[in-house]
Structure formats: structure tokens, C-alpha cells
Design an enzyme around this catalytic site. Structure first.
Site, mmCIF file in Angstrom:
data_model
loop_
_atom_site.group_PDB
_atom_site.id
_atom_site.type_symbol
_atom_site.label_atom_id
_atom_site.label_comp_id
_atom_site.label_asym_id
_atom_site.label_seq_id
_atom_site.Cartn_x
_atom_site.Cartn_y
_atom_site.Cartn_z
ATOM 1 N N HIS A 38 -38.686 -93.260 -71.300
ATOM 2 C CA HIS A 38 -39.425 -94.488 -71.613
ATOM 3 C C HIS A 38 -38.702 -95.725 -71.099
ATOM 4 C CE1 HIS A 38 -42.231 -92.077 -73.803
ATOM 5 N NE2 HIS A 38 -41.333 -91.705 -74.701
ATOM 6 N N LYS A 60 -48.077 -71.975 -28.294
ATOM 7 C CA LYS A 60 -47.472 -70.646 -28.181
ATOM 8 C C LYS A 60 -48.027 -69.706 -29.254
ATOM 9 C CE LYS A 60 -43.126 -72.240 -28.400
ATOM 10 N NZ LYS A 60 -43.063 -73.663 -28.019
ATOM 11 N N LYS A 96 -47.353 -69.949 -47.955
ATOM 12 C CA LYS A 96 -48.586 -69.805 -48.747
ATOM 13 C C LYS A 96 -48.824 -68.342 -49.105
ATOM 14 C CE LYS A 96 -53.605 -70.395 -48.589
ATOM 15 N NZ LYS A 96 -54.754 -71.047 -47.926
#
Length: 544
Positions: free
Chosen positions: A277, A78, A149
Site C-alpha cells: 500500500h 529459413k 507454447k
């Protein structure tokens, strides 16, 4: 046709003159379309969305009138056309892009409104493979990703809950660049989650465990070491997490994230674990994750800097706002409430992970020279991991509140590196002693950290914006004595009474530990002499 360049300022708005609308979930779409029409916005739309808008008497341009090409292949094609995607992707800050749009007679889009085919719902309905495949959206994600974007020029909305926000933007003259960035972050999170659902379905269909995907990392524990992560076919756990934002995960990020996730899921109530850690610097449960985060952070705000945060419930907007001022490497959760990712997206390097929690059980593998060690995973699910399986050996039976703290401490100490002593109060850690070669030093470290870090907890919490008075609730009236009145859990037995005596001298009021030492009688006698409550679990939780 003359295109218009857009401003590059965070506060400057881009007016909305042309919108592309293509939605599967049509909740609220007619009211939104009316608002667009009233604002003079040209609406371009597809298929059933266009039909619904037209039937409501709202002006709409079918997408085929723009492309000059009909929808085909049962609607599979489309919007996949240059006249659509050039209109979305043109960076209108660039004069060359604007000139090319004019040359091609392509009108730009200022807004893309799109949500995707219901793939996960189709799978859950029990549809056959062809039915599921047909619900893999192609054009929708392409439009969403293109608009996200190109957020300097285009706004994108993937959630009907944001239509009101868009209507406000229309009235204000358009979205600001900062707003478009947040919308873009939400859009990429939407498509990432969608793709992850599809990937998991294919893995289930094809039994991809033997084809374990491998991902190269920048380096290993140290920069001179090469590294990679190899995912199994389960689709669960940190190796399969969907990264919604942030820098690439490092080797150390993965190990800390896995430790934090396991710690959070050792509890059934809303829980937040902060790990640095591979050791927890704060764990707490509460009525909601924001309160749990405040309490976990208050345990050790110094070490929480640069830590990894995991929770066993969706991250709320309130929790996200608390995290933002604190330098954090990774946030891990099963999901994020609307607006939470956008709240966190202001910290562009923060790694935001959405994860399917790992199934409990299974095997752990540790490499050794010449081979490997394998063992069943240590989960907190033995009979002695519940208070009903404990033995009271000293002091008075704990009341409900004290027993809740003891159970919390016991479930939390599993994630602490041995030798481990953990102090807790109000279902939150207040001091953690870890990784020492004798239990006396671990007890001293837990007390020292409780009492020295506690004096900073309230001020640091308020400065970081993690709750002020609420964070202060976790700290005693005299924060330098935060160990006093707490409970303690030890991951293994006390070999002598000296480690226990450190806790007694600090004012700890109850202790839970495995027992099993040849000097248990000596340790129990010390507890009775001090008048503190002590329970034995009969199960140990070393973590090396």
C-alpha cells in the site's frame, strides 16, 4: 510415419528423438551436437549452424531438405514453413494432431535449441539503422515461442548454459513436463527481453514520447473505477517494464511497484525494498540481494504477505528460493540470474518484471480539481543527504558503523509516507511509523511495530524459508525490544521534544532529522539529557 502421443504427467518424460538446432551463439554447440548424435537423435539445422555441425563430422539434416524450399532473401527466410512449425506446434496429447501429422508426412520435433541474433550488441556497436534492423530475428523467436507454447510436447533451450542439463535429460529418457515448463518460462523471458530491446531502440530512433502508448487496466484503485497506464517515451521505469510472467498488472500493483523501485534505488549498495500500500514494510542493504531480502522481510513479515518486492541488482537464485514460499504480488529487478525466473515460475500468478530503472530527476505531476500540481522529483541527492553535510548537535560523534546505519535510515525514510519515523539496525529497517497526523504517533507506531513484529520475525522467516539464523541476525537477542539500540530517522523536524522522547524511552541510540523547528533547542536539550547522538541534515523529505 507414425507419431507418438506424449504423457500428461508432471514426472513422465518425453524421449528426444528429433531436435531442431539453430543458434547464433555457438558456444558449446558441437559438444552438445555430439551428445545428441550419440543418443540417436536426428539433428535438423539451419545455415551456418548446420555447416559447423557438418564440418565436425556430425550427421545433420539441412532444414531445406525438410521444407523442400531453399533458404532465401539473404537468410531472412529459413524455418518459416509448415513442415517446421507443424512439427513444433503439434500437441501430441491430441490424437487428431498426431493423425494430421501422419497425413501431412510431417515429423514432430521433441527439442528446439535456439538463441537469437545479437540485436542489443549490434546497437551498442554503433551500427547504422539498416545494420540494426538486419539483426532483428524473425524465425528464431517464432521457433522459440512455438516450442515454449507447446511445452507439453516439446522442450526448448535458449541458453548454452543448459546444454549439460539437456545431456542429463537425454540419459534419463527425456525432460519431464515440470522441466519443460521451466524451460518454457525461460524461453518466453528470453523473447520478451529481446522484443523490449527492439522496442526501446525504435522509441529512441523515432522519438516516440509524443506517441505515448496507452494500456487499459481491468480497473483502477477500486473495481468501479476505470483505469489505464500511459507510458512516456523514455523506455525506463515501471510503465515500460517487461513482464516475464504472471497475471496482468493492476492499478495498485503499478503504484506499489513504482514506490518499491524508487525505494530500492535510493541506495547504491545491493538493496531490497518490500512495499505494501505504497509504504515500505522492509528495506535493507547487504553484500548481496539474498541477504538484503532476508533482512528486509524480517522487519515486518506480517505486512510482507501480499507485498511488492524490488531490488536494485539482478535477482539471484538464492533470493528467488526465499521468495517462493511467501505470497508476493510482484517482483521487480533490473535482471534475473540464470535459473531465478525458473525458480519463481512455480508461482504462476506472481508478476515478474524486468525493468530499466528510471533516470533520477524530472518532474512529478499530481492531479487536483481544476488543474494539476507539478514539482521536481524528490531524490536523495541534496548536500544534507550525505553525512558529510550533517551537523552534530547532541551526544558523541557516531562511529563508522553507527553512521552507516544513520545514513541508511535517512535514505530509507524518504520512501515512507509522512509523518514518517523509521528505525534501523544493521542497515535494515526494524520498525516503520508512517502516515500519522502527528509525529508522536508515528514515533509510537515505529517503536510498537519494531517490538511486536520483531517477536515474530525469526519464526516467520524460518517458516517461510528466508534464512533462519541469518534472518535472526536482524532481530535482537530479545526481539520484543528490537527498537533498543536502533537508530531513528525522521522525515521532518520534531516540533516538540515529546516525539523524540518516545524514541529515547524505547532505547534508540542515535537520531537523524532535518531540524528547523522553532523549538530545536528544546529537542536538542532532550537528546543531550538522554545522552544520545543527534544529527541535523537541513533537508526534509516529506512524502504525501
Amino acid at each position: 510415419m507414425t507419431t507418438v502421443t506424449v504423457p500428461d504427467s508432471g514426472e513422465a518424460r518425453v524421449s528426444i528423438r528429433r531436435a531442431l538446432v539453430s543458434v547464433y551463439d555457438k558456444t558449446g554447440i558441437l559438444d552438445f551436437a555430439r551428445a545428441l548424435e550419440a543418443a540417436g537423435v536426428e539433428i535438423v539445422s539451419t545455415g551456418s549452424t548446420a555447416a559447423r555441425i557438418r564440418e565436425a563430422g556430425i550427421a545433420v539434416t539441412p532444414v531445406e531438405d525438410v521444407t523442400g524450399f531453399p533458404e532465401c532473401l539473404e537468410g531472412r527466410v529459413k524455418t518459416l514453413h509448415p513442415r517446421i512449425h507443424a512439427g513444433i506446434l503439434a500437441d501430441r496429447r491430441k490424437a487428431a494432431h498426431c493423425a494430421q501429422l501422419d497425413d501431412l508426412s510431417v515429423a514432430p520435433f521433441d527439442l528446439v535449441v535456439c538463441n537469437l541474433y545479437p540485436f542489443a550488441d549490434t546497437v551498442a556497436s554503433g551500427a547504422d539503422a539498416d545494420g540494426c534492423v538486419e539483426q532483428i530475428d524473425i524465425g528464431g523467436p517464432s521457433m522459440v515461442r512455438a516450442a515454449a507454447k507447446n511445452h507439453p510436447s516439446v522442450a526448448v533451450i535458449v541458453d548454452p548454459a543448459r546444454y549439460d542439463e539437456a545431456i542429463e535429460a537425454l540419459a534419463a529418457g527425456g525432460f519431464t513436463l515440470d522441466q519443460r515448463r521451466r524451460l518454457a518460462a525461460a524461453a518466453f523471458a528470453h523473447t520478451a527481453s529481446y522484443d523490449a530491446e527492439i522496442s526501446r531502440w525504435f522509441a529512441d530512433q523515432l522519438d516516440l514520447e509524443a506517441e505515448a502508448p496507452t494500456h487499459e487496466l481491468r480497473y483502477g484503485e477500486n473495481p468501479h473505477q476505470s483505469a489505464r497506464v500511459i507510458a512516456d517515451g523514455s523506455g525506463e521505469g515501471i510503465a515500460h517494464a517487461t513482464q516475464l510472467q504472471g497475471k496482468a498488472m493492476s492499478f495498485n500493483n503499478y503504484t506499489d511497484a513504482d514506490a518499491a523501485l524508487r525505494a530500492a534505488y535510493d541506495h547504491s549498495d545491493p538493496c531490497v525494498a518490500i512495499v505494501k500500500h505504497a509504504n515500505p514494510c522492509g528495506i535493507a542493504t547487504a553484500a548481496d540481494v539474498a541477504a538484503a531480502h532476508r533482512a528486509a522481510h524480517a522487519c515486518d513479515p506480517v505486512s510482507a504477505y501480499g507485498g511488492v518486492i524490488a531490488c536494485n541488482r539482478p535477482v539471484s537464485v538464492e533470493m528467488a528460493r526465499q521468495i517462493r514460499p511467501i505470497f508476493t504480488e510482484v517482483v521487480i529487478a533490473p535482471d534475473y540470474e540464470d535459473g531465478a525466473v525458473e525458480e519463481l515460475s512455480g508461482k504462476k500468478n506472481l508478476r515478474i518484471l524486468k525493468v530499466t530503472p528510471p533516470t533520477r530527476g524530472g518532474e512529478e505531476i499530481k492531479q487536483i480539481s481544476g488543474g494539476q500540481l507539478r514539482q521536481s522529483r524528490d531524490d536523495v541527492n541534496e548536500p544534507g543527504d550525505r553525512a558529510s553535510g550533517w551537523t552534530l548537535v547532541a551526544g558523541q560523534p557516531a562511529d563508522d558503523a553507527l553512521l552507516a546505519d544513520l545514513e541508511f535510515a535517512w535514505r530509507s525514510v524518504r520512501s515512507v509516507r509522512s509523518n514518517a519515523i523509521l528505525l534501523a539496525k544493521g542497515r535494515a529497517t526494524v520498525g516503520v511509523g508512517m502516515g500519522q497526523v502527528n509525529r508522536v504517533d508515528s514515533a509510537k507506531l515505529a517503536v510498537e511495530r519494531a517490538n511486536t513484529l520483531g517477536s515474530r520475525a525469526t519464526g516467520d522467516a524460518a517458516e517461510a524459508g528466508v534464512g533462519g539464523a541469518n534472518a535472526a541476525d536482524v532481530v535482537a537477542d530479545h526481539p520484543e525490544e528490537r527498537a533498543r539500540g536502533s537508530v531513528a530517522a525522521s522525515d521532518a523536524f520534531f516540533p516538540f521534544a515529546d516525539g523524540l522522547q518516545v524514541l529515547i524511552d524505547a532505547g534508540v541510540r542515535a537520531v537523524v532529522q532535518p531540524g528547523g523547528s522553532i523549538r530545536d533547542d528544546e529537542v536538542i536539550a532532550a537528546a543531550n539529557a538522554a545522552g544520545i547522538t543527534m544529527y541535523l541534515t537541513g533537508v526534509r523529505h516529506f512524502c504525501h
